[in-house]
Every structure is written in structure tokens, then in C-alpha cells.
Motif scaffolding. Structure first.
Motif, PDB file in Angstrom:
ATOM      1  N   PRO A   1       0.778  -1.229   0.000  1.00 29.38           N
ATOM      2  CA  PRO A   1       0.000   0.000   0.000  1.00 29.38           C
ATOM      3  C   PRO A   1       0.816   1.289   0.000  1.00 29.38           C
ATOM      4  O   PRO A   1       0.324   2.314  -0.468  1.00 29.38           O
ATOM      5  CB  PRO A   1      -0.849  -0.101   1.271  1.00 29.38           C
ATOM      6  N   GLU A   2       2.032   1.243   0.515  1.00 31.66           N
ATOM      7  CA  GLU A   2       2.874   2.438   0.481  1.00 31.66           C
ATOM      8  C   GLU A   2       4.339   2.022   0.373  1.00 31.66           C
ATOM      9  O   GLU A   2       5.031   1.888   1.369  1.00 31.66           O
ATOM     10  CB  GLU A   2       2.658   3.321   1.704  1.00 31.66           C
ATOM     11  N   LEU A   3       4.774   1.816  -0.855  1.00 32.78           N
ATOM     12  CA  LEU A   3       6.172   1.476  -1.093  1.00 32.78           C
ATOM     13  C   LEU A   3       7.053   2.699  -0.869  1.00 32.78           C
ATOM     14  O   LEU A   3       8.190   2.587  -0.440  1.00 32.78           O
ATOM     15  CB  LEU A   3       6.348   0.938  -2.513  1.00 32.78           C
ATOM     16  N   LEU A   4       6.491   3.855  -1.167  1.00 35.31           N
ATOM     17  CA  LEU A   4       7.213   5.111  -0.981  1.00 35.31           C
ATOM     18  C   LEU A   4       6.186   6.190  -0.650  1.00 35.31           C
ATOM     19  O   LEU A   4       5.198   6.334  -1.362  1.00 35.31           O
ATOM     20  CB  LEU A   4       7.953   5.470  -2.269  1.00 35.31           C
ATOM     21  N   PRO A   5       6.389   6.940   0.447  1.00 35.47           N
ATOM     22  CA  PRO A   5       5.448   8.006   0.768  1.00 35.47           C
ATOM     23  C   PRO A   5       5.694   9.238  -0.098  1.00 35.47           C
ATOM     24  O   PRO A   5       6.775   9.419  -0.651  1.00 35.47           O
ATOM     25  CB  PRO A   5       5.750   8.302   2.238  1.00 35.47           C
ATOM     26  N   ALA A   6       4.683  10.085  -0.190  1.00 35.52           N
ATOM     27  CA  ALA A   6       4.831  11.360  -0.909  1.00 35.52           C
ATOM     28  C   ALA A   6       5.532  12.351   0.016  1.00 35.52           C
ATOM     29  O   ALA A   6       5.482  12.195   1.228  1.00 35.52           O
ATOM     30  CB  ALA A   6       3.473  11.892  -1.324  1.00 35.52           C
ATOM     31  N   PRO A   7       6.164  13.351  -0.501  1.00 35.32           N
ATOM     32  CA  PRO A   7       6.329  13.597  -1.930  1.00 35.32           C
ATOM     33  C   PRO A   7       7.393  12.685  -2.527  1.00 35.32           C
ATOM     34  O   PRO A   7       8.347  12.301  -1.851  1.00 35.32           O
ATOM     35  CB  PRO A   7       6.762  15.061  -1.997  1.00 35.32           C
ATOM     36  N   ILE A   8       7.198  12.326  -3.778  1.00 38.11           N
ATOM     37  CA  ILE A   8       8.142  11.485  -4.507  1.00 38.11           C
ATOM     38  C   ILE A   8       8.965  12.389  -5.417  1.00 38.11           C
ATOM     39  O   ILE A   8       8.408  13.200  -6.162  1.00 38.11           O
ATOM     40  CB  ILE A   8       7.412  10.431  -5.358  1.00 38.11           C
ATOM     41  N   GLU A   9      10.256  12.226  -5.379  1.00 40.49           N
ATOM     42  CA  GLU A   9      11.140  13.028  -6.232  1.00 40.49           C
ATOM     43  C   GLU A   9      10.788  12.811  -7.699  1.00 40.49           C
ATOM     44  O   GLU A   9      10.586  11.674  -8.145  1.00 40.49           O
ATOM     45  CB  GLU A   9      12.591  12.618  -5.980  1.00 40.49           C
ATOM     46  N   VAL A  10      10.695  13.892  -8.450  1.00 38.48           N
ATOM     47  CA  VAL A  10      10.445  13.814  -9.887  1.00 38.48           C
ATOM     48  C   VAL A  10      11.600  13.051 -10.535  1.00 38.48           C
ATOM     49  O   VAL A  10      12.760  13.223 -10.165  1.00 38.48           O
ATOM     50  CB  VAL A  10      10.322  15.238 -10.490  1.00 38.48           C
ATOM     51  N   GLY A  11      11.264  12.165 -11.474  1.00 39.63           N
ATOM     52  CA  GLY A  11      12.311  11.420 -12.165  1.00 39.63           C
ATOM     53  C   GLY A  11      11.837  10.072 -12.649  1.00 39.63           C
ATOM     54  O   GLY A  11      10.644   9.754 -12.611  1.00 39.63           O
ATOM     55  N   ASN A  12      12.784   9.263 -13.076  1.00 38.68           N
ATOM     56  CA  ASN A  12      12.504   7.934 -13.615  1.00 38.68           C
ATOM     57  C   ASN A  12      12.738   6.872 -12.547  1.00 38.68           C
ATOM     58  O   ASN A  12      13.733   6.920 -11.821  1.00 38.68           O
ATOM     59  CB  ASN A  12      13.390   7.659 -14.826  1.00 38.68           C
ATOM     60  N   TYR A  13      11.814   5.916 -12.508  1.00 36.20           N
ATOM     61  CA  TYR A  13      11.833   4.847 -11.518  1.00 36.20           C
ATOM     62  C   TYR A  13      11.631   3.506 -12.214  1.00 36.20           C
ATOM     63  O   TYR A  13      11.147   3.439 -13.337  1.00 36.20           O
ATOM     64  CB  TYR A  13      10.713   5.044 -10.494  1.00 36.20           C
ATOM     65  N   ARG A  14      11.954   2.441 -11.476  1.00 35.29           N
ATOM     66  CA  ARG A  14      11.713   1.080 -11.978  1.00 35.29           C
ATOM     67  C   ARG A  14      11.267   0.216 -10.816  1.00 35.29           C
ATOM     68  O   ARG A  14      11.925   0.190  -9.767  1.00 35.29           O
ATOM     69  CB  ARG A  14      12.975   0.511 -12.611  1.00 35.29           C
ATOM     70  N   LEU A  15      10.160  -0.464 -10.999  1.00 43.11           N
ATOM     71  CA  LEU A  15       9.721  -1.481 -10.051  1.00 43.11           C
ATOM     72  C   LEU A  15      10.185  -2.834 -10.564  1.00 43.11           C
ATOM     73  O   LEU A  15      10.003  -3.151 -11.744  1.00 43.11           O
ATOM     74  CB  LEU A  15       8.195  -1.490  -9.930  1.00 43.11           C
ATOM     75  N   SER A  16      10.774  -3.621  -9.691  1.00 45.60           N
ATOM     76  CA  SER A  16      11.225  -4.962 -10.038  1.00 45.60           C
ATOM     77  C   SER A  16      10.445  -5.969  -9.194  1.00 45.60           C
ATOM     78  O   SER A  16      10.476  -5.918  -7.962  1.00 45.60           O
ATOM     79  CB  SER A  16      12.729  -5.099  -9.766  1.00 45.60           C
ATOM     80  N   PHE A  17       9.723  -6.851  -9.866  1.00 49.09           N
ATOM     81  CA  PHE A  17       8.912  -7.870  -9.201  1.00 49.09           C
ATOM     82  C   PHE A  17       9.640  -9.212  -9.313  1.00 49.09           C
ATOM     83  O   PHE A  17       9.937  -9.671 -10.416  1.00 49.09           O
ATOM     84  CB  PHE A  17       7.547  -7.963  -9.877  1.00 49.09           C
ATOM     85  N   ASP A  18       9.911  -9.859  -8.187  1.00 49.03           N
ATOM     86  CA  ASP A  18      10.642 -11.127  -8.156  1.00 49.03           C
ATOM     87  C   ASP A  18       9.682 -12.286  -8.442  1.00 49.03           C
ATOM     88  O   ASP A  18       9.320 -13.057  -7.559  1.00 49.03           O
ATOM     89  CB  ASP A  18      11.329 -11.303  -6.808  1.00 49.03           C
ATOM     90  N   THR A  19       9.277 -12.392  -9.683  1.00 51.35           N
ATOM     91  CA  THR A  19       8.287 -13.390 -10.090  1.00 51.35           C
ATOM     92  C   THR A  19       8.855 -14.811 -10.078  1.00 51.35           C
ATOM     93  O   THR A  19       8.123 -15.759  -9.841  1.00 51.35           O
ATOM     94  CB  THR A  19       7.736 -13.049 -11.480  1.00 51.35           C
ATOM     95  N   GLY A  20      10.149 -14.942 -10.311  1.00 50.41           N
ATOM     96  CA  GLY A  20      10.762 -16.269 -10.306  1.00 50.41           C
ATOM     97  C   GLY A  20      10.633 -16.950  -8.952  1.00 50.41           C
ATOM     98  O   GLY A  20      10.220 -18.115  -8.868  1.00 50.41           O
ATOM     99  N   SER A  21      10.955 -16.238  -7.895  1.00 49.95           N
ATOM    100  CA  SER A  21      10.846 -16.805  -6.542  1.00 49.95           C
ATOM    101  C   SER A  21       9.394 -17.081  -6.171  1.00 49.95           C
ATOM    102  O   SER A  21       9.082 -18.091  -5.526  1.00 49.95           O
ATOM    103  CB  SER A  21      11.474 -15.853  -5.513  1.00 49.95           C
ATOM    104  N   TYR A  22       8.503 -16.178  -6.585  1.00 46.49           N
ATOM    105  CA  TYR A  22       7.080 -16.356  -6.301  1.00 46.49           C
ATOM    106  C   TYR A  22       6.568 -17.654  -6.927  1.00 46.49           C
ATOM    107  O   TYR A  22       5.944 -18.480  -6.265  1.00 46.49           O
ATOM    108  CB  TYR A  22       6.280 -15.156  -6.823  1.00 46.49           C
ATOM    109  N   PHE A  23       6.839 -17.861  -8.216  1.00 50.62           N
ATOM    110  CA  PHE A  23       6.358 -19.066  -8.890  1.00 50.62           C
ATOM    111  C   PHE A  23       7.107 -20.318  -8.428  1.00 50.62           C
ATOM    112  O   PHE A  23       6.550 -21.410  -8.442  1.00 50.62           O
ATOM    113  CB  PHE A  23       6.419 -18.907 -10.408  1.00 50.62           C
TER     114      PHE A  23
END
Length: 108
Positions: A44-66
Motif C-alpha cells: 500500500p505504500e512502497l514510498l510516501p509522498a512527496p516522490i522526487e520527480v524522475g525515472n523509476y523502476r519497479l522490479s517484481f521477483d516473479t521467479g521466486s514467487y512461482f
């Protein structure tokens, strides 16, 4: 609501993806947050606001999940890159997941 959140649904099992590790990277600062999805497949809150303007990447560890589900997968990791232009807006990045496909969109 503001900040950054995510929600992962497992399309094969028709249920939230519980216990999936999610990491957040900032283009300039590297990894800045890590969490695991809850019983509803949410962070529900990976990062609180305010969020710095810029480029981000979310990485989901799907291999471990499956792997825990004893399910082979083609995608051991799903990465979603996005740009924050309004530091005070809420940013929600959902992921619909299966072993051989995924989709995402800008949520609300």
C-alpha cells in the motif's frame, strides 16, 4: 492518498500474489525501497509522498514467487519503468501476472 503503491494479481490462480518481493529503483539513486506483497497482493505504500520527480523502476521477483508455487515461469523478473512528474500525486502500478505473460497500467 499519495505516494507509490502496487497490487499484484496472479491470473492463473485467480488470487492475489501473496509474498511477492518488490523492489523500487530510482534512476540516479539505485534501490530505494523493498517490500513484500501482503495477503491481498498489495504494497500500500512502497514510498510516501512527496516522490522526487524522475525515472523509476519497479522490479517484481516473479521467479521466486512461482518457485514457491512449484510453477515454471518464463519471466523470472518483471520490471516496470515509469516517470514521476508530479511529486504529490498518488502513483499506483498494478501488475497482472501469469507464468508466461504479464500486463500493467497506471492505476488510481
Amino acid at each position: 492518498m499519495s505516494g507509490l503503491s502496487t497490487h499484484v494479481l496472479d491470473a492463473v490462480h485467480g488470487a492475489p500474489a501473496v509474498g511477492l518481493r518488490v523492489s523500487l529503483f530510482h534512476a540516479k539513486n539505485g534501490e530505494i525501497a523493498t517490500a513484500t506483497t501482503d495477503a491481498d497482493g498489495r504494497v500500500p505504500e512502497l514510498l510516501p509522498a512527496p516522490i522526487e520527480v524522475g525515472n523509476y523502476r519497479l522490479s517484481f521477483d516473479t521467479g521466486s514467487y512461482f518457485e514457491v508455487l512449484n510453477t515454471p515461469t518464463f519471466y523470472p523478473e518483471v520490471s516496470v519503468s515509469f516517470t514521476v512528474t508530479d511529486p504529490n500525486a498518488h502513483h499506483h502500478v498494478p501488475l497482472l501476472l501469469s507464468p508466461f505473460a504479464y500486463s500493467t497500467y497506471r492505476g488510481s
